[in-house]
Design an enzyme around this catalytic site. Structure first.
Site, PDB file in Angstrom:
ATOM      1  CB  SER A  63      -1.015  -0.077   1.209  1.00  0.00           C
ATOM      2  OG  SER A  63      -2.009   0.936   0.972  1.00  0.00           O
ATOM      3  CG  ASP A  97      -4.693  -1.823   0.719  1.00  0.00           C
ATOM      4  OD1 ASP A  97      -3.639  -2.345   1.327  1.00  0.00           O
ATOM      5  OD2 ASP A  97      -4.506  -0.399   0.754  1.00  0.00           O
TER       6      ASP A  97
END
Length: 747
Positions: free
Chosen positions: A78, A224
């Site tokens: 991320s 993510d």
């Protein structure tokens, strides 16, 4: 003889074995010398996710460079993937910080183009009080969007050309070998990217579920990576790292009770932290140096505070100086590392071909027509960004993306469009409210159905409706007549009921309704993105009815028919609380008995607004006026003054007449918030007004002007702007007010 031959064979065997042993010993010695030359174990850096807290990773990298600790491998999840990616391609900590601070996160968290760059039709849509979230219809089903934001601007937010690689990029060939972590939304599997388009690998790792749409990549649906592996210690170990430095930006679970949560964002932070904490804690135990950044006071959505977060990260990283200094190397060896690490000039790529991978009902030609780059051009990130936003503005695509493909030295620019699940049937909803807090209220629930791109020229059909004290339904067919879409025809029909009050002085004597039904057709053209001109025919039946009270309102039906013209100019940066730009509108109507009108008259109105900002203060001036050229307009078309933002100390519609003129001068400034997504912004402001309304245009005079002042507090929210304020006129009339919906910059 046999014995002699046997001896010779034995001799050769001994020679061969000796040679093998010698070569083995030499190789081992060479390896030992190489290890001595390296003089250190391989060091891997594992960077966790953390949303807006991601820039704190820069502080750790800066400390590593200060301590002369080289990095041989990087794995990032991320926010860690973008900082790690920028370091892996050879950027210095200062360059990375400049990029991260320079990103306009408020713009990234909006799929819309900057308002000045939108087409005029989309700008007009802004003036409606719709919520930002849209819905759609598929068959008989109402469908919600799969995420709050499509993430259209995410992959182009980081402007470094080094991130925008071709799809055959091997991440081991970067200045520092890199891995990014994402999650396959369909299978729940961890996806470790080791080659491909670097920026898209980073983009998929940062795709927060529910906030950004998933990324289509290599046949997968990626979100993510923090869901499956927020701190990829195991990944960097598999890359070959012998010493692992892990940086964890996860938010600690320190809320003492339910009253500690003050916003949706705080609850979202806590939910995400709970989800990833267990795996992160286990990963931290496997690292040689585990740097846990607490960073109290900074949430995962404080993107606009990137500079502060870097400084806060530096303070916390300092506590690990002693542990990290164990891996320092000599100045000579680190100079060699820096020499090999820092980037040179970016590779220039020239486009050989442009292709379209089109997952929509739109023709490929319509997509290609909006691409400014042509074969032979150098790949230009800024130009491509504008082109993709232009295509996305059609409101057909969930995301419009790109890839650079290297086909034996030929660079192919591939444009990839993914249609919305409910396209082209769009639904918008909203709410507006006007209240003088003394019993005069007007509110409405509004909605719009739009069917987009109905033909090659971009025809649109829409139905608008309002349910409330005042009601309306209107249908329009907007049809461009040529491919540039500058010239258009727009037939329309409308039925409405407008509720108004009648005043004698300060006394509200009663209420009446203006019921109207009719239609018309407009011919218009748009000049660039800032001006539209319309002219056309209008015919309708108007019925005025007394609703409450005994008031001198002329009841009955009349036919209204004539020619109308409208010029609008709009260069405001936004509508809720503009910071800069201007707008004006001129509307003209001429009733003509030859077209079926009951009587002939003319009516014109003019509105102008200018906004300018100095630091955080915004100054504005607005001018409004209108008249009937002494032709005596009908009662139901008289101009009205009074109410919020129109001499706020007066009642809504308290003054009426055939001509009016008003000038306003004011300011406002934000004093709270101003973040991204759901974070509201609070404003304070005031303005001064001078003007009046006259029964006849010939009575206009500066000698009987009314003067008034207003102070207000404004709140800009994800749903709609809200204002509460107090107004007072020079003759002592005053009133509080509450509005929900757009006021500044609106007509």
């Amino acid at each position: 003889m046999r014995s002699s031959g046997s001896k010779i064979c034995n001799y050769f065997v001994i020679v061969i074995i000796t040679g093998i042993l010698f070569l083995s010993i030499s190789a081992a010695a060479s390896e030992e010398k190489a290890d001595e030359k390296a003089g250190r174990p391989k060091i891997g850096l594992a960077l966790s996710g953390g949303g807006a807290r991601g820039p704190a990773h820069i502080a750790v990298i800066r400390l590593l460079e200060e301590l002369r600790v080289p990095v041989d491998y990087i794995a990032g999840t991320s926010a860690g993937s973008i900082v790690g990616g920028l370091y892996a391609v050879g950027l210095s900590p200062d360059e990375i910080e400049e990029i991260m601070i320079g990103i306009d996160w408020a713009d990234v968290f909006s799929d819309r183009r900057s308002r000045q760059d939108r087409s005029f039709r989309r700008k007009k849509d802004d003036r409606c009080d719709f919520f930002l979230a849209e819905f759609g219809i598929k068959g008989l089903d109402l469908i919600a969007p799969i995420a709050v934001i499509g993430g259209q601007k995410m992959q182009l937010a980081a402007k470094s050309p080094f991130l925008h690689t071709t799809t055959d990029q091997d991440f081991d060939d970067l200045k520092i070998p890199l891995r990014t972590i994402a999650t396959d939304l369909l299978t729940g599997e961890e996806v470790i990217s080791s080659r491909g388009s670097l920026i898209h690998a980073i983009r998929s790792s940062m795709s927060i579920p529910g906030v950004f749409t998933p990324v289509h990549m290599d046949g997968r649906y990626l979100v993510d990576g923090g869901i499956v592996n927020n701190l990829p210690v195991d990944v960097v170990k598999e890359m070959g790292a012998e010493i692992i430095i892990a940086v964890d930006l996860g938010i600690p679970l320190e809320k003492p009770d339910a009253s500690s949560f003050h916003s949706l964002l705080e609850i979202s932070d806590q939910t995400t932290s709970i989800m990833i904490k267990r795996t992160t804690d286990k990963a931290g135990d496997l690292a040689d140096v585990y740097i846990n950044m607490v960073m109290e006071g900074y949430s995962s959505f404080d993107f606009e505070r990137a500079g502060e977060i870097v400084k806060a990260g530096a303070i916390e990283a300092e506590a690990f100086r002693g542990e990290l200094s164990r891996f320092s190397v000599s100045e000579e060896e680190y100079e060699e590392f820096i020499k090999n690490h820092r980037h040179g000039e970016p590779v220039k790529r020239y486009i050989s071909e442009i292709r379209v991978e089109n997952h929509s009902h739109i023709r490929d030609e319509e997509v290609l027509r909006r691409i400014s780059l042509i074969p032979g051009d150098e790949f230009d990130l800024d130009l491509l960004e504008r082109d993709l936003e232009y295509i996305h503005e059609m409101n057909i695509f969930e995301t419009i993306d790109y890839r650079l493909i290297d086909e034996n030295g030929r660079i192919v620019l591939l444009i990839i469009g993914w249609e919305k699940a409910y396209s082209p049937n769009i639904l918008n909803f909203g709410y507006n409210h006007l209240d003088d807090l003394e019993g005069t209220v007007d509110f409405g629930i509004i909605g719009r159905y739009t069917r987009l791109e109905m033909n090659r020229l971009g025809g649109e059909f829409r139905i608008d409706a309002r349910i409330g004290i005042s009601r309306m339904v209107k249908a329009e067919w907007y049809q461009p007549v040529e491919f540039s879409r500058s010239i258009f025809l727009a037939p329309w029909v409308e039925a409405s009921t407008l509720a108004e009050s009648y005043y004698t002085g300060d006394n509200r004597d009663g209420d009446y309704q203006i019921r109207s039904c009719g239609g018309g057709i407009d011919l218009g053209f748009q000049l660039g993105r800032f001006l539209e001109f319309r002219c056309g025919l209008e015919r309708r039946t108007v019925n005025t009815v007394v609703w409450i009270g005994d008031i001198p309102v002329p009841e009955g039906k009349r036919a209204k028919a004539g020619l109308r013209a409208n010029i609008e100019y709009d260069l405001l940066d936004e509508l809720d609380f503009p910071m800069h730009g201007s707008s004006f509108r001129i509307s003209f109507f001429s009733a003509d008995e030859r077209l079926g009108s009951d009587g002939e008259y003319e009516k014109i109105s003019i509105d102008f607004a200018q906004f300018a900002s100095c630091k955080r203060n915004t100054l504005f001036v607005t001018l409004s006026g209108g008249g009937d050229f002494n032709s005596k307009i009908p009662f139901d078309e008289e101009f009205l003054l009074g109410g919020p933002h129109s001499f706020s100390g007066l009642k809504p519609g308290q003054l009426r007449g055939d001509a009016f003129g008003v000038a306003r001068l004011g300011f406002y400034r934000p004093f709270y918030g101003g973040g991204v997504l759901f974070d509201p912004s609070l404003y304070i402001g005031a303005y001064f007004e001078a003007g009046n309304i006259w029964q006849e245009q010939g009575n206009i005079s500066v000698d009987d002007l009314i003067y008034a002042g207003t102070v207000f507090i404004g709140l800009r929210t994800f749903l709609a702007p809200v204002q509460i304020g107090y107004g007072r006129t020079d003759n002592g009339c005053d009133s509080f007010f509450l509005t929900i919906g757009r006021q500044f910059g609106s007509y």
